[in-house]
Design an enzyme around this catalytic site. Structure first.
Site, PDB file in Angstrom:
ATOM      1  N   ARG A  66       8.759  -8.686   7.152  1.00 18.69           N
ATOM      2  CA  ARG A  66       9.126  -9.424   8.598  1.00 18.69           C
ATOM      3  C   ARG A  66       9.775 -10.962   8.164  1.00 18.69           C
ATOM      4  NH1 ARG A  66       8.144  -5.137   9.401  1.00 18.69           N
ATOM      5  NH2 ARG A  66       6.916  -3.858  11.065  1.00 18.69           N
ATOM      6  N   ARG A  85      -1.161  -4.815   2.530  1.00 18.83           N
ATOM      7  CA  ARG A  85       0.241  -4.601   3.064  1.00 18.83           C
ATOM      8  C   ARG A  85       0.895  -5.817   2.421  1.00 18.83           C
ATOM      9  NH1 ARG A  85       3.437  -2.063   7.384  1.00 18.83           N
ATOM     10  NH2 ARG A  85       4.640  -3.941   8.643  1.00 18.83           N
ATOM     11  N   SER A  89       6.830   3.937   3.483  1.00 19.87           N
ATOM     12  CA  SER A  89       5.869   5.216   3.790  1.00 19.87           C
ATOM     13  C   SER A  89       5.117   4.945   4.869  1.00 19.87           C
ATOM     14  CB  SER A  89       5.262   5.814   2.558  1.00 19.87           C
ATOM     15  OG  SER A  89       4.182   5.255   2.500  1.00 19.87           O
ATOM     16  N   TYR A 126       9.829   1.589  16.153  1.00 21.31           N
ATOM     17  CA  TYR A 126       9.459   0.379  16.802  1.00 21.31           C
ATOM     18  C   TYR A 126      10.480  -0.896  16.214  1.00 21.31           C
ATOM     19  CZ  TYR A 126       6.870   0.733  12.158  1.00 21.31           C
ATOM     20  OH  TYR A 126       6.868   0.933  10.911  1.00 21.31           O
ATOM     21  N   ARG A 146       0.870  -1.269   0.159  1.00 20.13           N
ATOM     22  CA  ARG A 146       0.162  -0.076   0.234  1.00 20.13           C
ATOM     23  C   ARG A 146       0.663   1.410  -0.018  1.00 20.13           C
ATOM     24  NH1 ARG A 146      -2.170  -1.054   6.219  1.00 20.13           N
ATOM     25  NH2 ARG A 146      -0.212  -0.870   7.313  1.00 20.13           N
ATOM     26  N   GLU A 189      11.335   6.181   5.562  1.00 22.30           N
ATOM     27  CA  GLU A 189       9.996   6.530   5.594  1.00 22.30           C
ATOM     28  C   GLU A 189       9.495   7.861   4.745  1.00 22.30           C
ATOM     29  OE1 GLU A 189       7.628   4.533   6.902  1.00 22.30           O
ATOM     30  OE2 GLU A 189       9.154   3.132   7.821  1.00 22.30           O
TER      31      GLU A 189
END
Ligand SMILES: *[C@@H]1O[C@H](CO)[C@@H](O)[C@H](O)[C@H]1NC(C)=O
Ligand SMILES: *[C@@H]1O[C@H](CO)[C@@H](O)[C@H](O)[C@H]1NC(C)=O
Ligand SMILES: *[C@@H]1O[C@H](CO)[C@@H](O)[C@H](O)[C@H]1NC(C)=O
Ligand SMILES: *[C@@H]1O[C@H](CO)[C@@H](O)[C@H](O)[C@H]1NC(C)=O
Ligand SMILES: [Zn+2]
Length: 336
Positions: A201, A185, A254, A271, A133, A293
């Site tokens: 991930r 995503r 982003s 994070y 996205r 980002e």
């Protein structure tokens, strides 16, 4: 301004459609014309549709660069020699486009190399669009390609340093955000109850640790095991061969709000997130590894208004030029 945005969008759809113009084997020549007869000859050559002149001026002794496809090179060189025009080949193979793998739904994962030739040169590598996205990320990658390939002023940026970019690292997800669910995503693999895994991930370095999920339906599901997704396998396989000369890895994502950037360890600034491409790159020996980002659309989240696309990619391009400068200073031995 509008035009460039349209062009970016067009380029993007070209990549998605796989209808990519390959510059494989294209050479770039630098010509020096001195006499008016030579300038006239050049004007004639400009009518040859196969030759892409990068500068249109008719000023004596100011270099003119022209990109020539393989099938026109012999003829072109012969003509220059007959007319005693001074030239040099400044780029041997302008661009290589490579398919490094197929997505789960069998879409090509395209990788673009921009190089002035030679091998094992210090390389800047970027993955974009790994999160489906984050639409500004593929635009960023395409803008970088566009500035390197189409803007002769930037030729020095690939003189000593190669660039390798994957503009759409998760093509199935990217397609799905257009056809079905804007906020998708993950990848679109079907081996689990819910579709897909978070490819960022899924890399095999501290896989499955903090900041990722074992629940298949989560947006940050790490996958059934490290590198369960063919999309991350494609990047892993490429790095296995090329990591020794990649000096800088950039994962383009982003979004953040505003354009006031903060620099630091992403685990502290944002994070913790295990299994990302940036950590994996570092783990295979790439010295410098970053995630950027890009700004989103403020209150509109991932939907950056079209009129903000150009300014966003332009300002971030400045950052990439700084990356290049650093890599050149640190890793290119200019005395060779
Ligand atoms: C995928 O890449 C192959 C080359 O490996 C090419 O022949 C094919 O046309 C591409 N498919 C699409 C949909 O772009
Ligand atoms: C080409 O690059 C130069 C220098 O980086 C920049 O000033 C110029 O705006 C660029 N041109 C286009 C069309 O993007
Ligand atoms: C951006 O950051 C600088 C330095 O931290 C700060 O002085 C400035 O006020 C910030 N600007 C905005 C618009 O937040
Ligand atoms: C984004 O940042 C600007 C200041 O740079 C602020 O005015 C605005 O409220 C912020 N928007 C969101 C959604 O946080
Ligand atoms: Zn992301």
């Amino acid at each position: 301004m509008k035009l460039l945005v349209v062009k970016l969008v067009t380029l993007l759809s070209l990549v998605v459609a796989g209808d990519i113009v390959s510059y494989d084997g294209y050479k770039v020549y630098r010509l020096i014309v001195t006499t008016s007869a030579e300038i006239d000859l050049l004007s004639e050559l400009r009518n040859d549709q196969r030759i892409d002149f990068w500068s249109r001026h008719r000023i004596p002794n100011v270099p003119v660069d022209a990109m020539v496809p393989p099938d026109a090179q012999t003829e072109f060189e012969t003509l220059l020699k007959i007319n005693a025009i001074t030239y040099e080949v400044i780029i041997n193979n302008f661009e290589e486009t490579e398919i490094i793998g197929r997505s789960f739904e069998r879409r090509n994962i395209t990788l673009v190399t921009i190089s002035s030739g030679g091998s094992n040169k210090p390389t800047i590598f970027a993955d974009a669009g790994i999160h489906a996205r984050e639409w500004i990320a593929p635009s960023m990658a395409l803008y970088i390609i566009n500035q390197l390939v189409e803007n002769a002023t930037n030729a020095h940026l690939y003189a000593n340093v190669d660039w390798v970019l994957i503009p759409v690292a998760n093509p199935d997800g990217y397609e799905f955000t257009h056809s079905n669910t804007r906020m998708w995503r993950k990848t679109r693999s079907t081996a689990t109850i819910c579709y897909g895994a978070d490819p960022n991930r899924n890399f095999g370095y501290h896989w499955g640790e903090s900041g990722s999920s074992t629940w298949q339906c989560d947006d940050i599901f790490a996958g059934r095991h490290a590198f369960s997704e063919v999309e991350t396998q494609a990047i892993r396989n490429y790095l296995a061969i090329h990591s020794h000369h990649i000096k800088l890895y950039v994962a383009i994502h982003s979004h953040v709000n505003g354009t006031n950037y903060t620099v630091g360890n992403s685990a502290e600034l944002l994070y913790t997130s295990a299994g990302c491409s940036d950590d994996y790159a570092k783990s295979v020996g790439i010295e410098l590894s970053y995630t950027i980002e890009l700004p989103g659309g403020g209150t509109s989240g991932f939907d950056l208004p079209p009129e903000d696309i150009l300014s966003t990619v332009e300002e971030t391009w400045e950052g990439f030029k700084a990356y290049h400068q650093y890599v050149e200073n640190k890793f290119v031995n200019l005395t060779n």
